[in-house]
Write a protein that holds these residues in place. Structure first.
Motif, PDB file in Angstrom:
ATOM      1  N   ASN A 105      46.262   9.505  -2.450  1.00  0.00           N
ATOM      2  CA  ASN A 105      45.268  10.582  -2.471  1.00  0.00           C
ATOM      3  C   ASN A 105      45.337  11.403  -3.756  1.00  0.00           C
ATOM      4  N   LEU A 106      46.144  10.974  -4.702  1.00  0.00           N
ATOM      5  CA  LEU A 106      46.299  11.710  -5.953  1.00  0.00           C
ATOM      6  C   LEU A 106      45.045  11.568  -6.807  1.00  0.00           C
ATOM      7  N   ARG A 107      44.919  12.502  -7.760  1.00  0.00           N
ATOM      8  CA  ARG A 107      43.742  12.489  -8.636  1.00  0.00           C
ATOM      9  C   ARG A 107      43.719  11.237  -9.500  1.00  0.00           C
ATOM     10  N   THR A 108      42.512  10.782  -9.790  1.00  0.00           N
ATOM     11  CA  THR A 108      42.356   9.631 -10.680  1.00  0.00           C
ATOM     12  C   THR A 108      41.045   9.766 -11.444  1.00  0.00           C
ATOM     13  N   THR A 109      41.022   9.265 -12.653  1.00  0.00           N
ATOM     14  CA  THR A 109      39.790   9.266 -13.440  1.00  0.00           C
ATOM     15  C   THR A 109      38.857   8.188 -12.896  1.00  0.00           C
ATOM     16  N   HIS A 110      37.630   8.563 -12.595  1.00  0.00           N
ATOM     17  CA  HIS A 110      36.687   7.642 -11.947  1.00  0.00           C
ATOM     18  C   HIS A 110      36.412   6.431 -12.849  1.00  0.00           C
ATOM     19  N   PRO A 111      36.404   5.230 -12.286  1.00  0.00           N
ATOM     20  CA  PRO A 111      36.161   4.013 -13.089  1.00  0.00           C
ATOM     21  C   PRO A 111      34.859   4.058 -13.881  1.00  0.00           C
ATOM     22  N   GLU A 112      33.804   4.642 -13.308  1.00  0.00           N
ATOM     23  CA  GLU A 112      32.533   4.708 -14.026  1.00  0.00           C
ATOM     24  C   GLU A 112      32.638   5.606 -15.252  1.00  0.00           C
ATOM     25  N   LEU A 113      33.413   6.681 -15.124  1.00  0.00           N
ATOM     26  CA  LEU A 113      33.611   7.567 -16.279  1.00  0.00           C
ATOM     27  C   LEU A 113      34.400   6.846 -17.363  1.00  0.00           C
ATOM     28  N   ILE A 114      35.394   6.058 -16.970  1.00  0.00           N
ATOM     29  CA  ILE A 114      36.173   5.290 -17.941  1.00  0.00           C
ATOM     30  C   ILE A 114      35.268   4.329 -18.709  1.00  0.00           C
ATOM     31  N   LYS A 115      34.375   3.654 -17.995  1.00  0.00           N
ATOM     32  CA  LYS A 115      33.434   2.736 -18.654  1.00  0.00           C
ATOM     33  C   LYS A 115      32.552   3.484 -19.649  1.00  0.00           C
ATOM     34  N   GLN A 116      32.097   4.658 -19.255  1.00  0.00           N
ATOM     35  CA  GLN A 116      31.223   5.443 -20.120  1.00  0.00           C
ATOM     36  C   GLN A 116      31.956   5.913 -21.371  1.00  0.00           C
ATOM     37  N   ILE A 117      33.213   6.313 -21.194  1.00  0.00           N
ATOM     38  CA  ILE A 117      34.009   6.767 -22.344  1.00  0.00           C
ATOM     39  C   ILE A 117      34.207   5.623 -23.334  1.00  0.00           C
TER      40      ILE A 117
END
Length: 434
Positions: A95-107
């Protein structure tokens, strides 16, 4: 004739005055009729929004970017993407925070060439999260990073990966950055050949290198860094990488003065690790070249493994003992560490450290921070120690339970005496009751 000439001269002078006045009048009119340029409100508004966005958390910034087209344009401005921390874990099991995969793709698609200050924080211990970090690293072919940090909040993570996979991803950054100044790669399978790639591409810019617990790096590998990266100012490594040759390389005339050197002295299995001794002449050369360096040493050893240490004077300034340490070793600390600024002792045992503390107070004239865990001390010796150190003790921590009352001081009296010598109100730490 004389009168006529005078009249002509008067008329000529009058005409010149009139022309001059007319010229001035035209200038005034021009000034009055100059159109004042109105500010570019669109650009001004964007600048304001950019400043606001810089203070917003990423999620709030992303939500705000959906308000209108102008705000969305600001959301993608390069200034907002120079610094980024990728937080990685497995949502299915955490349940820990994670950077969303879609945001990673956009970056990667739109902002990889803007990234300059990047860290990868693996917040679980899964191999999958470490692999995700490597996959992102391997795609940063257009980046020019200045700082890179690989952080594992739970071990082993990066150490679980195949070494070739990790090295391949890291090499992409080393080759393409060209201006890397800060690199933190603790607990990773980095090796000597990858450090050579780092040096070949970033030797002129590297200033900070943290690489504790990197078992695939040899003393020769770290020596290569010291020999070529003459601007290196901060270095953190394990004791097995420290050598006389390394200290002499850091002490050469062409090398800048080192500001911070951290050394972790760690033993996992008692009696199975052989620790070498650094020559006093190497330490002397090092401290002569960098007289203001902070030399920080963390010891996680068993009692029988301290024999090679504190046998002669060493320039350590910050000393931490993470496991129980004997009276003998602490006595040697007082005799061999005159530059000591901070001392933290986790535990000692059941024998009071009265003489050892007095020796440390006498010899360590710069000591300003002391923390004593499970270390018994008589109240009289503790007061005498504080009296000798005086007001320079800006930090002083000891548990009330380890102070031994005697004929001179009780536990009720000691805080008044210590406060008097410190020049401020002081109380011993209390053991939590819950």
């Amino acid at each position: 004739m004389k009168r006529g000439r005078k009249t002509n001269e008067t008329n000529s002078s009058s005409s010149e005055d009139t022309a001059e006045k007319e010229s001035k009048r035209h200038k005034v009119v021009e000034k009055k009729t100059t159109v004042v340029q109105s500010p570019d409100w669109a650009n001004l508004l964007q600048d304001i929004i950019l400043q606001v966005f810089q203070y917003l958390p990423l999620l709030d910034r992303a939500h705000a970017s959906q308000v209108c087209r102008s705000w969305n344009q600001v959301f993608h401005m390069p200034d907002l993407w120079r610094c980024f921390e990728f937080e990685l874990n497995q949502p299915a099991t955490s349940n820990l925070r994670t950077t969303h995969p879609e945001l990673i793709k956009q970056i990667i698609k739109r902002h990889s060439n803007h990234l300059q200050y990047v860290s990868f924080k693996v917040v679980d211990s899964s191999k999958e999260s470490a692999e995700a970090a490597c996959d992102i690293l391997s795609q940063l072919v257009n980046c020019s990073l200045k700082t890179l940090g690989l952080i594992s909040t739970a071990r082993p993570s990066f150490m679980d990966l195949p070494k070739s996979h990790f090295i391949s991803a890291l090499t992409v950054v080393f080759v393409n950055s060209k201006s890397l100044s800060s690199l933190k790669i603790d607990d990773t399978p980095v090796d000597d050949p990858s450090l050579k790639v780092l040096v070949a591409n970033n030797s002129d810019t590297l200033k900070l290198l943290k690489m504790s617990s990197c078992p695939h790096v040899s003393p020769a590998g770290i020596l290569c860094v010291a020999d070529q990266c003459h601007g290196l100012r901060e270095l953190a490594l394990n004791y097995h990488l420290l050598s006389d040759e390394l200290l002499l390389a850091l002490s050469s005339e062409k090398h800048v003065r080192l500001e911070h050197l951290r050394i972790d002295v760690v033993s996992e299995n008692p009696g199975q690790t052989q620790f070498h001794t650094i020559q006093k002449s190497s330490w002397d050369a090092f401290i002569k070249h960098s007289p203001k360096v902070n030399l920080v040493m963390y010891f996680f050893l068993y009692e029988e493994e301290f024999d090679p240490f504190f046998r002669y004077e060493i320039p350590v300034t910050h000393l931490y003992f993470g496991r129980s340490v004997s009276k003998d070793v602490l006595g040697r600390v007082g005799m061999t560490c005159p530059r000591l600024v901070e001392l933290v002792v986790c535990a000692n045992g059941l024998r009071p450290l009265d003489e050892e503390l007095i020796c440390i107070a006498e010899r360590c004239k710069y000591l300003s921070a002391v923390g004593l865990g499970e270390c018994e001390v008589s109240c009289s010796a503790f007061v005498e120690f504080v009296k000798m150190c005086g007001g320079r003790l800006s930090q002083l921590s000891i548990m009330e339970e380890v102070l031994i009352p005697d004929q001179k001081y009780s536990l009720e009296q000691i805080h008044w005496e210590v406060s008097k010598h410190l020049g401020r109100v002081w109380f011993p730490d209390m053991m939590p009751t819950w």
